[in-house]
Each structure stands twice: as structure tokens, then as C-alpha cells.
Scaffold this active site. Sequence first.
Site, short mmCIF file in Angstrom:
data_model
loop_
_atom_site.label_atom_id
_atom_site.label_comp_id
_atom_site.label_asym_id
_atom_site.label_seq_id
_atom_site.Cartn_x
_atom_site.Cartn_y
_atom_site.Cartn_z
N CYS A 64 0.81 -1.22 0.00
CA CYS A 64 0.00 0.00 0.00
C CYS A 64 0.84 1.27 0.00
O CYS A 64 0.62 2.18 -0.79
CB CYS A 64 -0.97 0.00 1.17
SG CYS A 64 -0.20 0.00 2.81
N HIS B 102 -2.42 0.91 6.97
CA HIS B 102 -2.85 0.87 5.57
C HIS B 102 -3.08 2.28 5.05
O HIS B 102 -3.48 3.18 5.79
CB HIS B 102 -4.14 0.05 5.44
CG HIS B 102 -4.55 -0.20 4.01
ND1 HIS B 102 -3.75 -0.90 3.13
CD2 HIS B 102 -5.65 0.16 3.31
CE1 HIS B 102 -4.37 -0.98 1.95
NE2 HIS B 102 -5.52 -0.33 2.03
N GLU C 175 -6.11 1.36 -4.37
CA GLU C 175 -5.29 0.84 -3.29
C GLU C 175 -4.60 -0.46 -3.69
O GLU C 175 -5.08 -1.21 -4.54
CB GLU C 175 -6.14 0.57 -2.04
CG GLU C 175 -7.17 -0.53 -2.23
CD GLU C 175 -7.98 -0.83 -0.97
OE1 GLU C 175 -7.56 -0.43 0.13
OE2 GLU C 175 -9.04 -1.48 -1.11
#
Length: 389
Positions: A110, A168, A180
Site C-alpha cells: 500500500c 494501511h 489501493e
Amino acid sequence: MYSLKISTVCRVIGRAVVTAVAVALTAFLPSTAQAAVSVSPAAAQGATCGVLAPGASATAQAAVDAACTQIGVWYSWGGGHGATPGATYGYYDGVDPDSLHDGERKGFDCSGLVRYAYYRATGKDLLNGTSNDQFHSSQASARFSAGQGTGPLLPGDLMFWGSGHIHHVAMYLGGGQMVEAYESGTHIRVAPARTGGDYAGAIRITPSGTVPPPPANGGTTFETWGTSVRTHSSPSVSSSVVDTFAGPTQVSVQCQQHAETVTAEGYTNDIWSKLADGSWLTNIYIKGPAELPGVPDCGGSTTPPPTSGSKAFQTWGAGVRTHSEPHVNAGVVDYFAQPTTVNVVCQAHAQEVTADGYTNDAWSKLTDGSWLTNIYIKGPAWLPGVPTC
């Protein structure tokens, strides 16, 4: 790279959701881990990746465009954290079975994805580090709380998840959508923006993408992190306050020394830095290892050795983390932005780690009680002259 080998980075909670996605994609996945995907997950869902709302800066729009070029690329644990931003092979995270083939998958995790996107947009490596580092970035020109939802967000804003420690990050596209790198076994995708659970808020990257100039009064420039950080007249939290940093900023460090031990934000450190104005700041709030590289000692002090003795070794690699226990899932104790010297008390066989082309189950216990995989300590897999813990 090893800086991301902790389960709290880019680890999206909700195995049931991941399983459902994996099942839905079965028809599209290749039989080998490295094969190309003929139909991306985004395409399969009919999702659009791009700037989906007006108002974003040219820099942010370029970052969105860059991220969207990676739709369908593998999520890979540790991917995107090479010396230059871009897709890299990852490695097994030591926990998730879906991560077993990440060493064969060239892609991004990420934080690696958003690092790459803003590098492409600005030509500068503004967001090197984990999602937690990015959340505290000095490049943030605006911050938005979790309670504000997506209402004030513009394309290119970075959304974060984590309670206490960020695990994240995703990039907002507008229209309630985001792009993402989700989790091992999936591909970079467009998904509805999630603002429930442990959503922590968002930041907007400074439109110019320009790193603020260093102070003109000498010293070595470092970035701070955190909010309402105070400097003191002497290296002690009980001394008078000289300045308060409302958010991340740059400081000019003249020298550093061992002084009062401070515990804050989950870290413990007895090293303080003397700034150009004569004030002192605990190194906990300065980005980098516990002892800053290239900064001289203010008074010739040395790290007191443990009673059992220790042996000094050099580390290698960037963004290396130490842990409270000898495994990558344990809490992070320290962060080495670049190679440094560590004092090793003893070593033990524990969790097997694979990183940067090496596999080793030996871990070293450092003088502060933290553990570091021997992979990132220069020398053989089992360090010479170091006793077993």
C-alpha cells in the site's frame, strides 16, 4: 524491503472479505504466481480509475494518473520500496499464506504504491517509508479527521487506517472511490472508500511537491513527526519549554548525547538532539534511528554497555526496524532509516525471515532489549563472538 515486514503495515483486516474477493477472481488468476492478469480486478468490477472529482491540484491529479497505471499489478508485501520508487518483488510476511508467493510477484504494497504515484507526479521521493511514516509526513498541507469522512477530500488525498499505529493507506479518487494495493493475493484495484472501522483520517500532499529548504544556520537537517512536540532548555522533559511544534517540521541538529530516558508514542530512548537555537529535542520525535547518523556527540558520551557486555556490528539496508520480540509481528521498537551501528548482547534462533534475497532464522538482541533479524547485520548468518541468548 524489511521496513515493511510487520503485520501492521498494509495489512487490511477482514479475512472473510479477502476470501470473497479471491473466490470472485479465481477465473482471472493465472496458474503461476508471476503470470500476467488478462482481466484486472478493476475491469472485472466495472470500476473506473482516474480523477473522479474537480478541485485537485495538478500534482495530485498526476499522482492519481500514476497510481491508475498500476491497476491489475500484483499486491506484493514490501513491494515498491527499492532505492528508487517503482514495482519490486516482495517477500513472505511470515504470517499470511496468501503472502507465500510475494517473492515471485513484482508489484507494490500500500505505501509503496502511493510513494511511487507521488514520485511520478513530482520527480521527488516525498513519501519513502511505511504507511505510518506517510501519515506523519511533513509534506501534508492539510489533515482531515476520521469524523469528516470523504466530504472534504479531493482526488490525490491519502486515506489511512489504524488505531494507534497506521497499517494501511489508499489514494482517494473522488466520487467515493479510492485506488489501493489491498493485500497479498490481490491486485491493485479501485474500491469504495471505507470510512468505518479503524479509519484514521486523511492528508493532502503539498501541491508543489517541494521539500522545504533546510535552515540556514548550519547543522544537519532532519524531519520531526508528531503534533505538539516540545523542545526544552536542557535534555530533560522537566526543563523549561523553548518551542512547540504544532506538526511535523524541519530542525537543524548540531549534536546529540545520552541524557534523560524518555518513553513516548510506544518508543523509549535516552538520546537527545541539540538544535541550532540551543534547545533540546528527544530523538523519539526525529525521523531516523534512535541515534541519528552523521551527527556528532555533544560531549563525548558513549552508549552504556549492558552488564552482560555487548559487541558492536554494522547494519545495512534502509528502513530497517527492530521489534520487541524476535519475530516480525512483534511491536516495532526502533526504525533505522539508513545503516547504523548496533550493540548486540546475544542471538537466538527464532522466526525465519526472508528479505532482500536472504533467509535466516537468527535474531540478535540489542542493548535496548529489542530484536533485529541477522539478515540486516553485516556478517555471517550466525554472528561470530556473540553468545546464544
